[in-house]
Design an enzyme around this catalytic site. Structure first.
Site, PDB file in Angstrom:
ATOM      1  N   LYS A 144       0.831  -1.177   0.000  1.00 50.92           N
ATOM      2  CA  LYS A 144       0.000   0.000   0.000  1.00 50.92           C
ATOM      3  C   LYS A 144       0.886   1.254   0.000  1.00 50.92           C
ATOM      4  O   LYS A 144       2.034   1.128   0.431  1.00 50.92           O
ATOM      5  CB  LYS A 144      -0.951   0.000   1.194  1.00 50.92           C
ATOM      6  CG  LYS A 144      -0.255   0.161   2.551  1.00 50.92           C
ATOM      7  CD  LYS A 144      -1.249   0.247   3.650  1.00 50.92           C
ATOM      8  CE  LYS A 144      -1.651   1.671   3.960  1.00 50.92           C
ATOM      9  NZ  LYS A 144      -0.652   2.461   4.681  1.00 50.92           N
ATOM     10  N   LYS A 178      -1.384  -9.699  11.617  1.00 48.59           N
ATOM     11  CA  LYS A 178      -1.109  -9.633  13.064  1.00 48.59           C
ATOM     12  C   LYS A 178      -1.769 -10.821  13.765  1.00 48.59           C
ATOM     13  O   LYS A 178      -2.925 -11.139  13.497  1.00 48.59           O
ATOM     14  CB  LYS A 178      -1.594  -8.301  13.641  1.00 48.59           C
ATOM     15  CG  LYS A 178      -0.790  -7.116  13.085  1.00 48.59           C
ATOM     16  CD  LYS A 178      -1.013  -5.840  13.853  1.00 48.59           C
ATOM     17  CE  LYS A 178      -0.340  -4.669  13.154  1.00 48.59           C
ATOM     18  NZ  LYS A 178       0.853  -4.172  13.811  1.00 48.59           N
ATOM     19  N   GLU A 212      -1.461   5.984  17.443  1.00 48.39           N
ATOM     20  CA  GLU A 212       0.006   5.968  17.381  1.00 48.39           C
ATOM     21  C   GLU A 212       0.567   7.146  18.158  1.00 48.39           C
ATOM     22  O   GLU A 212      -0.032   8.229  18.176  1.00 48.39           O
ATOM     23  CB  GLU A 212       0.463   6.109  15.929  1.00 48.39           C
ATOM     24  CG  GLU A 212       0.033   4.969  15.042  1.00 48.39           C
ATOM     25  CD  GLU A 212       0.628   5.113  13.654  1.00 48.39           C
ATOM     26  OE1 GLU A 212       1.750   4.661  13.455  1.00 48.39           O
ATOM     27  OE2 GLU A 212      -0.021   5.718  12.775  1.00 48.39           O
ATOM     28  N   ASP A 231      -4.423   6.635   4.553  1.00 48.76           N
ATOM     29  CA  ASP A 231      -3.286   5.863   5.075  1.00 48.76           C
ATOM     30  C   ASP A 231      -3.745   4.726   5.989  1.00 48.76           C
ATOM     31  O   ASP A 231      -3.126   3.669   6.019  1.00 48.76           O
ATOM     32  CB  ASP A 231      -2.356   6.825   5.845  1.00 48.76           C
ATOM     33  CG  ASP A 231      -1.037   6.180   6.235  1.00 48.76           C
ATOM     34  OD1 ASP A 231      -0.468   5.451   5.410  1.00 48.76           O
ATOM     35  OD2 ASP A 231      -0.572   6.405   7.381  1.00 48.76           O
ATOM     36  N   HIS A 236      -6.460  -0.500   6.713  1.00 53.08           N
ATOM     37  CA  HIS A 236      -6.367  -1.247   7.976  1.00 53.08           C
ATOM     38  C   HIS A 236      -7.687  -1.249   8.766  1.00 53.08           C
ATOM     39  O   HIS A 236      -8.162  -2.298   9.200  1.00 53.08           O
ATOM     40  CB  HIS A 236      -5.275  -0.666   8.877  1.00 53.08           C
ATOM     41  CG  HIS A 236      -3.929  -0.571   8.226  1.00 53.08           C
ATOM     42  ND1 HIS A 236      -3.443  -1.528   7.365  1.00 53.08           N
ATOM     43  CD2 HIS A 236      -2.952   0.369   8.312  1.00 53.08           C
ATOM     44  CE1 HIS A 236      -2.225  -1.173   6.955  1.00 53.08           C
ATOM     45  NE2 HIS A 236      -1.913  -0.028   7.513  1.00 53.08           N
TER      46      HIS A 236
HETATM   47  C1  BG6 Z   1       1.182   1.931   7.851  1.00 48.20           C
HETATM   48  C2  BG6 Z   1       0.959   3.418   7.736  1.00 48.20           C
HETATM   49  O1  BG6 Z   1       0.394   1.251   6.917  1.00 48.20           O
HETATM   50  O2  BG6 Z   1       0.835   1.501   9.166  1.00 48.20           O
HETATM   51  C3  BG6 Z   1       1.779   4.165   8.780  1.00 48.20           C
HETATM   52  O3  BG6 Z   1       1.342   3.851   6.440  1.00 48.20           O
HETATM   53  C4  BG6 Z   1       1.481   3.617  10.160  1.00 48.20           C
HETATM   54  O4  BG6 Z   1       1.489   5.551   8.730  1.00 48.20           O
HETATM   55  C5  BG6 Z   1       1.626   2.095  10.190  1.00 48.20           C
HETATM   56  O5  BG6 Z   1       2.398   4.203  11.068  1.00 48.20           O
HETATM   57  C6  BG6 Z   1       1.172   1.528  11.518  1.00 48.20           C
HETATM   58  O6  BG6 Z   1       1.470   0.158  11.565  1.00 48.20           O
HETATM   59  P1  BG6 Z   1       1.773  -0.556  12.950  1.00 48.20           P
HETATM   60  O7  BG6 Z   1       1.870  -1.999  12.614  1.00 48.20           O
HETATM   61  O8  BG6 Z   1       3.069   0.025  13.452  1.00 48.20           O
HETATM   62  O9  BG6 Z   1       0.635  -0.222  13.858  1.00 48.20           O
END
Ligand code: BG6
Length: 485
Positions: A144, A178, A212, A231, A236
């Site tokens: 992606k 996951k 995050e 994003d 997700h």
């Molecule tokens: C990615 C996004 O797909 O997923 C990022 O582009 C984001 O912006 C990341 O930080 C988060 O993934 P994880 O697994 O660290 O929660």
């Protein structure tokens, strides 16, 4: 476990950030665990003027730091490096693809082409591979973002689809790899306990949060043209929602699971542009403090426009128009520079219809299931129990399944699982084109409305986003999980 499927794994963007942080560490972990066929080769491809030794030095310097908590096993590391070759390749030069084909000529097994590059290179790379016949007996992995909106994603899918059949295309959404997401499937479809309750009669609302603490890091330029809706939500969050809400599939084969997810995505209640203010909140972080450290405002991050209207936070109320879920709000939320790093799904069950156990009113949220994806993967079931002592006083208690305590070993990072799935030809955890289209179609009215007017609401870094996100839940007599008490 030794496998019997040989492979050649060609990594485009072999010197890029994703290769260093995620893909090569995941391949190393699979190698260390004996999960890769001994003859399997990795060919890193990039534009850099390098020879194999130079590339291996690069890998030594940049990949080791990202290998997981188990640390490096030096013997396994050196045998892993033996698998790696490097091919310098300039996309504009047809002869470089001939060179790549020659390098692969005598290598047995499945060919995997992993495009860890920007989406603008997907089509040129696929065409160049086809021009030298490398699209046969091959799988292509697309990272992606796959496009910027429905139109651009269709354009890429159409062009790639002329070269690779849908069954050869692996669209990665790493959230699907996951462990707890897999466990959600096991919980729902391996137990008779939860499934009867998993519906509108018993569920009051569902929250899905991916929060995050990190900001946009070195990706300001990319992110400022992308925003949180593209994003995180289009992929997700909607993928998690579809797994939470889908009907039991007939089997775990790839199309059974993906057909059910697709049904959910197609049943999402379309958002009327006039209602966007009521069901969608966007925010952008300002300067603030996270864990005692000051962090700058989004608009001052490198690569970001000072008057940027890009959202770094999104909260949505989503509804699913089917018999199982009609009327149950799904609250989705994601943001950067929030108060904590946490990803979780909260299923809030309805309160008892009548509280016979005392004078207190039935309590909403007394029964809830919290599936924590990260950190500390756990499934926690909240119930009410009697407090010890005189009288019937109820108190909230919980039953926990902490995966790392119960299963002491065998945990796998998302990328490791997904890469092994590609090598073994398992498509269930990859996004099918029709799912992707349905997700783009659903988010587009919000994207369009936000592009046309208004600005994100400000929030201080280190908080849980704009107050409007809490107000949206308050209208449904509920609140985000961390706001309880
Ligand atoms: C990615 C996004 O797909 O997923 C990022 O582009 C984001 O912006 C990341 O930080 C988060 O993934 P994880 O697994 O660290 O929660």
């Amino acid at each position: 476990m030794q496998t019997d499927s040989s492979f050649t794994f060609v990594l485009f963007g072999g010197t890029g950030d994703l290769s260093m942080r995620k893909i090569l560490p995941a391949l190393y972990e699979a190698h260390r665990a004996g999960m890769l066929e001994a003859s399997g080769k990795i060919i890193a491809v990039a534009r850099h003027e390098e020879d194999r030794n130079g590339y291996l030095q690069w890998v030594n310097e940049h990949v080791k730091a990202h290998v997981s908590k188990n640390g490096i096993d030096e013997n396994a590391w050196s045998s892993f490096l033996e698998r790696i070759e490097y091919v310098k390749l300039d996309l504009g030069k047809a002869e470089d693809f001939v060179k790549l084909r020659d390098a692969m000529q005598d290598l047995p097994g499945t060919r995997v082409f992993y495009l860890a590059t920007g989406p603008s290179l997907f089509v040129p790379i696929c065409r160049a591979l086809a021009s030298v016949g490398l699209n046969e007996n091959a799988r292509i992995v697309l990272e992606k973002p796959l496009g910027y909106d429905l139109r651009s994603s269709n354009a890429i899918n159409d062009a790639v689809g002329e070269i690779f059949a849908e069954g050869q295309i692996y669209r990665i959404d790493h959230y699907l790899g996951k462990e707890p997401v897999q466990n959600l499937l096991a919980l729902r479809f391996g137990n008779a306990l939860f499934e009867p309750l998993w519906r509108r009669e018993w569920v009051e609302s569902i929250q899905i949060t991916i929060a995050e603490e990190l900001g946009v890091e070195a990706r300001g330029d990319f992110y400022d043209n992308t925003g949180a809706l593209r994003d995180m939500v289009q992929n997700h969050l909607l993928q998690l929602l579809s797994i939470v809400a889908m009907e039991p599939p007939h089997s775990m084969d790839s199309d059974s699971v993906r057909d059910e997810k697709l049904r959910v995505l197609r049943a999402l209640k379309p958002i009327d542009p006039r209602d966007i203010g009521k069901v969608a909140v966007r925010g952008q972080y300002h300067a603030g403090v996270i864990r005692g450290a000051s962090v700058p405002a989004y608009a001052t991050e490198p690569g970001v426009k000072t008057d940027s209207a890009t959202e770094t936070f999104v909260a949505l109320k989503v509804e699913i128009e089917n018999w199982r879920w009609a009327g149950v709000p799904f609250f989705l939320r994601t943001g950067k520079r929030l108060a904590d790093r946490v990803a979780e799904i909260v299923v809030n069950f309805r309160a008892v219809p009548h509280s016979a156990l005392g004078s207190s009113a039935p309590r909403p949220g007394a029964n809830r299931l919290v599936i924590r994806l990260q950190p500390n993967e756990t499934i926690r079931l909240y119930c009410l129990a009697k407090k010890p002592g005189e009288g019937m006083n109820l108190s909230s208690v919980h039953l926990d399944l902490a995966f790392d305590q119960f299963f002491k070993e065998g945990q796998m990072e998302a990328y490791q699982r997904l890469l092994l799935d590609v090598i073994h030809g398992r498509l269930a955890l990859f996004v099918r084109r029709d799912e992707q289209e349905a997700a783009w179609k659903w988010v587009e009215p919000i994207l369009n409305e936000w592009a046309a007017s208004g600005k994100p609401k400000p929030y201080a870094a280190g908080t849980w986003g704009p107050a409007a996100a809490s107000a949206m839940l308050a209208q449904h007599d509920t609140c985000w999980l961390e706001e309880e008490n």
